[in-house]
Design a protein around this motif. Structure first.
Motif, short mmCIF file in Angstrom:
data_model
loop_
_atom_site.label_atom_id
_atom_site.label_comp_id
_atom_site.label_asym_id
_atom_site.label_seq_id
_atom_site.Cartn_x
_atom_site.Cartn_y
_atom_site.Cartn_z
N HIS A 158 0.83 -1.20 0.00
CA HIS A 158 0.00 0.00 0.00
C HIS A 158 0.87 1.25 0.00
O HIS A 158 2.07 1.17 0.21
CB HIS A 158 -0.93 0.02 1.23
N VAL A 159 0.22 2.39 -0.24
CA VAL A 159 0.87 3.69 -0.13
C VAL A 159 -0.12 4.60 0.59
O VAL A 159 -1.33 4.49 0.39
CB VAL A 159 1.28 4.25 -1.52
N GLN A 169 1.04 10.61 0.54
CA GLN A 169 2.28 10.32 -0.17
C GLN A 169 2.02 10.04 -1.65
O GLN A 169 2.81 10.42 -2.52
CB GLN A 169 3.00 9.14 0.48
N LEU A 170 0.91 9.38 -1.95
CA LEU A 170 0.55 9.11 -3.34
C LEU A 170 0.38 10.41 -4.11
O LEU A 170 0.88 10.56 -5.23
CB LEU A 170 -0.74 8.29 -3.41
N GLY A 208 3.05 17.04 3.28
CA GLY A 208 2.27 18.01 4.07
C GLY A 208 1.20 18.69 3.23
O GLY A 208 0.07 18.90 3.68
N ALA A 209 1.56 19.05 2.01
CA ALA A 209 0.58 19.66 1.10
C ALA A 209 -0.50 18.65 0.75
O ALA A 209 -1.68 18.99 0.63
CB ALA A 209 1.28 20.16 -0.16
N GLY A 210 -0.11 17.38 0.63
CA GLY A 210 -1.08 16.31 0.37
C GLY A 210 -2.06 16.18 1.52
O GLY A 210 -3.26 16.01 1.31
N LYS A 211 -1.55 16.25 2.75
CA LYS A 211 -2.42 16.18 3.93
C LYS A 211 -3.44 17.31 3.92
O LYS A 211 -4.61 17.11 4.25
CB LYS A 211 -1.59 16.23 5.21
N CYS A 253 -4.73 7.40 4.79
CA CYS A 253 -5.52 6.25 4.34
C CYS A 253 -4.63 5.37 3.45
O CYS A 253 -3.90 5.86 2.61
CB CYS A 253 -6.71 6.77 3.55
N LYS A 254 -4.68 4.06 3.67
CA LYS A 254 -3.87 3.12 2.89
C LYS A 254 -4.55 2.87 1.53
O LYS A 254 -5.68 2.42 1.47
CB LYS A 254 -3.69 1.81 3.64
#
Length: 73
Positions: free
Chosen positions: A12-13, A17-18, A29-32, A52-53
């Protein structure tokens, strides 16, 4: 609508991060922040869990971009 295929070479990722790995944001951090804002969908449903995986076979959507997660050969 743009489609990106992401080859997953592990189990998983994490969602944040994906988004970084495919170039939809500059950092984890921007993804979060994108996930927390409610702009990200996983398999059609809004996903608010930042880490989330994501597994092979799932689809992630941000705006008009879809990321198809596929298993590495």
């Amino acid at each position: 609508m743009q489609t990106i295929d992401f080859e997953l070479d592990r189990d998983h990722v994490e969602l944040n991060q994906l988004l970084k790995l495919v170039g939809l944001c500059d950092s984890g951090g921007a993804g979060k922040a994108l996930v927390a804002s409610g702009h990200v969908r996983v398999d059609g449903a809004v996903e608010l869990r930042k880490t989330c995986k994501i597994h092979a076979g799932q689809r992630v959507q941000l705006g008009d971009c879809i990321v198809r997660v596929i298993a590495a050969a």
